[in-house]
Design a protein around this motif. Structure first.
Motif, PDB file in Angstrom:
ATOM      1  N   PRO A 199       1.127  -1.532   0.293  1.00  0.00           N
ATOM      2  CA  PRO A 199       0.263   0.250   0.068  1.00  0.00           C
ATOM      3  C   PRO A 199       1.172   1.174   0.060  1.00  0.00           C
ATOM      4  O   PRO A 199       2.248   1.496   0.048  1.00  0.00           O
ATOM      5  CB  PRO A 199      -1.431   0.071   0.976  1.00  0.00           C
ATOM      6  CG  PRO A 199      -0.315  -1.650   1.651  1.00  0.00           C
ATOM      7  CD  PRO A 199       0.273  -2.296   1.106  1.00  0.00           C
ATOM      8  N   SER A 200       0.071   2.130  -0.680  1.00  0.00           N
ATOM      9  CA  SER A 200       0.742   3.502  -0.113  1.00  0.00           C
ATOM     10  C   SER A 200       1.662   4.145  -1.811  1.00  0.00           C
ATOM     11  O   SER A 200       2.829   4.878  -1.614  1.00  0.00           O
ATOM     12  CB  SER A 200       0.823   4.261   0.862  1.00  0.00           C
ATOM     13  OG  SER A 200       0.352   4.223   1.997  1.00  0.00           O
ATOM     14  N   GLY A 259      -4.237  -0.378   9.666  1.00  0.00           N
ATOM     15  CA  GLY A 259      -5.433   0.467   9.385  1.00  0.00           C
ATOM     16  C   GLY A 259      -5.858  -0.894   8.580  1.00  0.00           C
ATOM     17  O   GLY A 259      -6.419  -0.120   7.430  1.00  0.00           O
ATOM     18  N   GLY A 260      -5.566  -2.680   9.066  1.00  0.00           N
ATOM     19  CA  GLY A 260      -6.114  -3.273   7.923  1.00  0.00           C
ATOM     20  C   GLY A 260      -5.612  -3.818   6.810  1.00  0.00           C
ATOM     21  O   GLY A 260      -5.458  -4.394   6.003  1.00  0.00           O
ATOM     22  N   VAL A 282      -1.471   8.159   7.973  1.00  0.00           N
ATOM     23  CA  VAL A 282      -2.114   8.573   6.844  1.00  0.00           C
ATOM     24  C   VAL A 282      -2.190   7.624   5.818  1.00  0.00           C
ATOM     25  O   VAL A 282      -1.287   7.197   5.181  1.00  0.00           O
ATOM     26  CB  VAL A 282      -2.173  10.098   6.786  1.00  0.00           C
ATOM     27  CG1 VAL A 282      -2.893  10.044   5.154  1.00  0.00           C
ATOM     28  CG2 VAL A 282      -1.791  11.084   6.393  1.00  0.00           C
ATOM     29  N   LEU A 283      -3.532   6.728   5.818  1.00  0.00           N
ATOM     30  CA  LEU A 283      -3.323   5.481   5.189  1.00  0.00           C
ATOM     31  C   LEU A 283      -4.415   6.206   3.721  1.00  0.00           C
ATOM     32  O   LEU A 283      -5.276   6.300   4.071  1.00  0.00           O
ATOM     33  CB  LEU A 283      -3.961   4.814   5.904  1.00  0.00           C
ATOM     34  CG  LEU A 283      -2.864   4.255   6.911  1.00  0.00           C
ATOM     35  CD1 LEU A 283      -3.532   2.907   7.915  1.00  0.00           C
ATOM     36  CD2 LEU A 283      -1.286   3.923   6.422  1.00  0.00           C
ATOM     37  N   ALA A 293      -9.111   8.300  -1.318  1.00  0.00           N
ATOM     38  CA  ALA A 293      -9.703   8.945   0.255  1.00  0.00           C
ATOM     39  C   ALA A 293      -9.071   8.661   1.223  1.00  0.00           C
ATOM     40  O   ALA A 293      -9.048   8.149   1.832  1.00  0.00           O
ATOM     41  CB  ALA A 293     -11.249   8.320   0.430  1.00  0.00           C
ATOM     42  N   ALA A 294      -7.684   9.281   1.732  1.00  0.00           N
ATOM     43  CA  ALA A 294      -6.747   8.988   2.689  1.00  0.00           C
ATOM     44  C   ALA A 294      -7.224   8.987   3.972  1.00  0.00           C
ATOM     45  O   ALA A 294      -8.629   9.814   4.111  1.00  0.00           O
ATOM     46  CB  ALA A 294      -5.549  10.140   2.561  1.00  0.00           C
TER      47      ALA A 294
END
Length: 461
Positions: A199-200, A259-260, A282-283, A293-294
């Protein structure tokens, strides 16, 4: 070969000649003598205990040699090799000198059709014997996968779109979710798997598959097809906040959940600040329209994350490598794990260095490389013991390993190992290990040659 007999007569002669040519007249060297004695003892164990080759050859070492503390206790390992500015300059040099590394910020806003068609055709598996779900792949299924790339829909000029990954996802060589395997029993080595993406990660979106389920993307060190629901579109300015993160946490555990979302060693999370509860990060998430949608969340302060990159030291490379010890071998990042090249790339990313994804490209990327071709066994061993430093990478065809150092005149490595070979019925039998292990350098390949004797180079940045 008789039952219970590891070597035939010719092999006994070869062992004797190896001793005469490489050991007898060099016993004045204490290190070489100790190493030779250990190798002879190794051979004796194999003779007396058939099937013990893997343990005797040093594969999957246990005990103190399999601990980060043993290999990172020397103060010299804490010396900073490059400061933050030096690492930035190194990354710029790596991008300029390796075609697999992409300067995302400098990527053009539009891509001509000839270039895009060429990239859509790179790395595509040729027609052959593949299996999925235990059944043979048909020509019609193969042709359908190729057609799903949508080459006929490529425009004269394609405008680049910007996106961020919102979950760990697979990057594929074709827009197909199902694995293609070389045998009906295989479930681990998917020929369509390019790499895994955390992610990210900032992505450039270049093409949509004909069925709309996949997007062809360029990331920092690879390009391929990713599932549409694994990414979220955004504007360029927001996207740049993920390309050039100013404040971030780097994951220093083998894997980490926030955050999962699953993050792997070396990946980053945007950092907003810190409060009494921990780090405010911030995920990225995907809204109902597929836009970014962070979401802000708090992760605890722990050894699993670090504010900014670790300093570039040999000890940090070694300690990060040991975070993955025992993890399953994950071909192309499958099974939420690492193969040999993603393992070392993730280790180096913890100190801010961006390596190419694949082992052959990694070897070419290293600016200081000691070539081992043409050296005999003694010269190769001497090169490892006198030239290699902890954190250097050792390369052979299709495999890369991180050098740890030496103990009692023997070199040791840590690597994500798929398999090795043992003597069997006059030949060599493959033994799957499929783990990140500490080992010596004498395990065998399919031709019965030791890993030491097929090394191609020692790489250092």
């Amino acid at each position: 070969m008789a039952a219970g007999k590891i070597f035939d007569d010719d092999e006994y002669i070869a062992i004797y000649l190896f001793w005469v040519e490489n050991g007898r007249d060099r016993m004045n060297s204490v290190g070489w003598g100790v190493a030779m004695i250990r190798r002879i003892l190794c051979l004796l164990v194999c003779l007396l205990l058939p099937g013990a080759w893997g343990a005797a050859s040093g594969l999957a070492v246990e005990g103190e040699l399999a601990s980060a503390a043993f290999w990172s206790h020397q103060a010299a390992g804490d010396k900073v090799l490059l400061d933050a500015a030096g690492v930035r300059d190194l990354n710029q040099w790596l991008q300029q000198n390796n075609r697999c590394l992409c300067n995302l910020r400098a990527y053009p806003a539009q891509v001509p059709a000839e270039r895009l068609r060429a990239e859509l055709s790179e790395g595509v598996p040729e027609w052959g014997s593949y299996y999925h779900g235990g059944q043979a792949l048909s020509w019609a299924e193969y042709a359908q996968a190729l057609a799903n790339r949508g080459l006929d829909r490529v425009q004269p000029v394609t405008a680049v779109r910007y996106a961020v990954t919102v979950q760990r996802a697979n990057l594929r060589l074709l827009p197909v979710a199902a694995g293609w395997f070389s045998s009906p029993e295989d479930v681990h080595y998917d020929d369509l798997q390019a790499t895994a993406v955390d992610p990210s990660e900032a992505l450039l979106v270049l093409q949509e598959s004909s069925d709309g389920a996949f997007l062809f993307v360029q990331m920092r060190n690879y390009r391929g097809w990713i599932a549409r629901d694994a990414i979220a579109f955004t504007d360029r300015d927001t996207w740049l906040q993920y390309v050039d993160m100013k404040d971030f946490l780097v994951v220093t555990a083998n894997r980490y959940e926030a955050g999962g979302q699953l993050y792997q060693l070396g990946s980053r999370m945007r950092l907003k600040g810190r409060n009494d509860a921990g780090w405010q990060v911030v995920l990225p998430q995907r809204d109902a329209r597929g836009r970014l949608a962070a979401v802000e969340t708090v992760v605890p302060v722990s050894e699993s994350v670090h504010q900014g990159y670790l300093s570039f030291t040999r000890n940090h490379l070694v300690q990060s490598a040991f975070r993955c010890l025992g993890d399953v071998y994950g071909w192309g990042g499958l099974e939420d794990s690492v193969d040999c090249s993603s393992f070392v790339a993730d280790v180096y990313r913890t100190v801010g260095i961006e390596l190419p994804r694949d082992a052959d490209q990694q070897e070419q990327a290293f600016s200081q490389r000691l070539q081992l071709a043409g050296m005999d066994s003694r010269e190769r061993l001497e090169a490892l013991l006198t030239k290699a430093q902890p954190g250097d990478l050792l390369f052979r065809d299709g495999h890369v390993m991180l050098y740890l150092g030496q103990s009692a005149g023997e070199p040791y490595i840590i690597h994500s190992a798929s398999s090795y070979y043992e003597p069997s019925d006059g030949g060599w039998a493959k033994v799957y290990i499929r783990r990140v292990v500490v080992s010596g350098v004498y395990f065998l390949n399919r031709r019965g040659m030791t890993n030491l004797d097929v090394l191609t180079s020692i790489g250092r940045l």
